[in-house]
Design an enzyme around this catalytic site. Structure first.
Site, PDB file in Angstrom:
ATOM      1  CB  SER A 156      -0.955   0.101   1.667  1.00 50.43           C
ATOM      2  OG  SER A 156      -1.601  -0.526   0.907  1.00 50.43           O
ATOM      3  NE  ARG A 171       5.263  10.538  -3.103  1.00 48.67           N
ATOM      4  CZ  ARG A 171       4.657  10.520  -4.144  1.00 48.67           C
ATOM      5  NH1 ARG A 171       5.330   9.716  -5.490  1.00 48.67           N
ATOM      6  NH2 ARG A 171       3.441  10.364  -4.593  1.00 48.67           N
ATOM      7  CG  ASP A 209      -4.398   0.599   1.082  1.00 53.48           C
ATOM      8  OD1 ASP A 209      -4.323   0.913  -0.398  1.00 53.48           O
ATOM      9  OD2 ASP A 209      -4.141   0.629   1.461  1.00 53.48           O
TER      10      ASP A 209
HETATM   11  C1  GLC Z   1      -0.638   5.950   1.441  1.00 57.06           C
HETATM   12  C2  GLC Z   1      -0.282   4.814   0.126  1.00 57.06           C
HETATM   13  C3  GLC Z   1      -1.180   4.645  -0.691  1.00 57.06           C
HETATM   14  C4  GLC Z   1      -2.244   3.842  -0.018  1.00 57.06           C
HETATM   15  C5  GLC Z   1      -3.009   4.780   0.970  1.00 57.06           C
HETATM   16  C6  GLC Z   1      -3.704   3.964   1.750  1.00 57.06           C
HETATM   17  O1  GLC Z   1      -1.563   6.694   0.401  1.00 57.06           O
HETATM   18  O2  GLC Z   1       0.893   6.049  -0.642  1.00 57.06           O
HETATM   19  O3  GLC Z   1      -0.648   3.606  -1.767  1.00 57.06           O
HETATM   20  O4  GLC Z   1      -3.178   3.078  -0.480  1.00 57.06           O
HETATM   21  O5  GLC Z   1      -1.817   5.213   1.653  1.00 57.06           O
HETATM   22  O6  GLC Z   1      -3.027   2.929   2.581  1.00 57.06           O
END
Ligand code: GLC
Length: 488
Positions: A156, A171, A209
């Site tokens: 995620s 990042r 996610d």
């Molecule tokens: C952050 C991450 C993203 C993820 C979100 C929720 O924004 O960069 O990839 O979907 O958190 O977990």
């Protein structure tokens, strides 16, 4: 601002505090006109991300190579892992077809120190060790010799994918900061440790996610058009058409027509990194300046669970500094330093206070004394409750801007937005405030929430089932000889 106070009179009697709370209310309130301005600019950024997506100050709009909608008929046994901000979950999913599935799962707490470990192997070996524990528990007589478990890896964080089963970390977000992972493909990093432990596992799909949430819900509910996370981070995913994504046109295999759907992980936590429209307060600016990644995740820093407690702490500390709160507070003992410790308060602090409906705010009293070693007056507790309401309401209202922008851009008039994440699930009134925000923006005044054309609904268990469904969709494509990534 519409805020439920549930019968408790929160009027402040101390003039100085009353003045401060009025100021804070003005600073944290986002009127509907402002939401509309934010949404307009949001649509511009979504389109710009589809055109290019490499601008670090814009929304990446990551192409996921999920090019099919699930229809609920997908079947198979899949292993799934979900590396979130707080926990790692390992799930065995049995997709039964007929929109049905069963899961067996274990949850492992990610030690806080792991988020900033200096050695990336710590993280990937931790994931592999959780997979091993889970497989051994599920196979008490030993893992069958000829087994090969197809894995859907829910990672995620923003990743650039040239195909479905790989992803280069753009990042870190949500407080993770581990060297030598940004710019690397995380699949081989994990597989090195999976192989070291002799585990028969093959990564079939790397997913976000939000994509998991969308696909898992769509497996059971065909009205689902978006998947969103309101948790430690904030983000959304939806299906666009290949023709609307100029950055991949000309780089696709011939079997992908321009009419093909393409699931996009927006990564809209990074919306407005140029600070053009979001109504940032001095507290938001301080959080950004003091974060490991200043200038990044501007939208997430105002809306997600990782930051809400810190916003409250910064305001409380400022008012303590002005001599307006906690006058008897003596930060002498080690524990009494808690108020001064960055990120000491998490979102559960706000949740407990917002849910406190006792006449004297006694749950808030206990919370202050057990967590911060502070004796509070009723006036201070009322002040804090109002503050939490402002910060919680702002987060909910701003976070629907991403949903509104996608719905307007795609012209969705009636749909379900599948939502997951600790803030959506556990923060009192968050879903109601978000629904109110959508209603203000789309002009549904007078309609009961259940009749709103666009509804944010609690997702099916996104991270596990979604990864499994995406893995199953990839297997189907593979079996048909269809592509799963950029032209080779
Ligand atoms: C952050 C991450 C993203 C993820 C979100 C929720 O924004 O960069 O990839 O979907 O958190 O977990």
């Amino acid at each position: 601002m519409v805020i439920a106070t549930h019968g408790i009179d929160l009027t402040l009697t101390t003039p100085a505090l009353a003045g401060e709370i009025d100021r804070l209310e003005t600073e944290f309130t986002v009127p509907t006109e402002k939401l509309n301005t934010v949404i307009e600019y949001f649509i511009e950024e979504l389109n710009r991300g589809n055109e290019d997506g490499t601008d670090p100050t814009g929304i990446p709009m990551n192409v996921t190579w999920v090019m099919d909608y699930p229809d609920g008929s997908e079947t198979g046994e899949y292993l799934a892992i979900d590396l979130g901000g707080t926990n790692l979950r390992v799930v065995m999913v049995s997709l039964l077809g007929n929109n049905k599935f069963t899961t067996k799962q274990s949850k492992f707490h990610i030690p806080v120190s792991m988020r900033t470990t200096k050695n990336r192997d710590d993280l990937f070996d931790f994931i592999a060790s959780c997979l091993q524990d889970f497989l051994e528990e599920q196979n008490p007589n030993g893992i069958p010799k000829d087994a090969m478990f197809p894995l859907g890896f829910t990672f995620s964080y923003p990743a650039t994918q040239s195909r479905i089963n790989s992803g280069v970390l753009q990042r870190w977000t949500k407080g993770f900061d581990i060297p030598n992972v940004e710019g690397e493909d995380v699949v081989p990093l994990l597989m090195e440790h999976v192989h070291k432990r002799g585990l028969p596992i093959e990564v079939v799909a790397l997913i976000n996610d939000t994509s998991g949430t969308l696909v898992a819900s769509r497996y059971t509910d065909p009205l689902t058009e978006m998947g969103c996370i309101f948790g430690t981070g904030v983000n959304g995913a939806y299906y666009d058409r290949v023709a609307n994504i100029p950055k991949i046109l000309g780089k696709l295999e011939d079997d992908v027509p321009s009419t093909s759907p393409m699931l996009i992980n927006c990564e809209y936590g990074s919306f407005d990194n140029r600070h053009k429209v979001l109504p940032r307060t001095s507290y938001d600016i301080q959080i950004d300046n003091e974060s490991p990644r200043p200038g990044q995740q501007a939208f997430e820093k105002m809306t997600s669970g990782y930051y809400l407690g810190e916003l409250v702490r910064l305001v409380l500390l400022e008012l303590y500094g002005k001599g307006l709160l906690f006058k008897d507070y003596k930060p002498a003992s080690e524990q009494a330093q808690n108020l001064k410790t960055p990120y000491f308060l998490d979102t559960s602090f706000l949740s407990i206070i917002e849910a406190d409906e006792t006449e004297n705010l006694s749950e808030t009293l206990n919370l202050f004394s057990s967590k911060l070693f502070l004796d509070t007056t009723l006036e201070e507790r009322k002040f804090t409750k109002k503050l939490c309401q402002f910060i919680g309401t702002r987060a909910a209202r701003l976070s629907i801007c991403g949903i509104s922008a996608v719905c307007k851009k795609m012209n969705y008039k009636k749909c379900h937005v599948a939502a997951d994440g600790s803030v959506f699930m556990k923060y009192p009134y968050f879903p109601e405030r978000a629904a109110q925000g959508l209603s203000d923006v789309f002009g549904w005044e007078g309609l009961a929430e259940k009749d709103h054309p666009i509804r944010i609904v609690q997702s099916e268990d996104g991270s596990g089932v979604g990864a499994a469904v995406i893995a199953a969709l990839s297997h189907k494509r593979q079996a048909k000889g269809l592509s799963l990534g950029l032209k080779l």
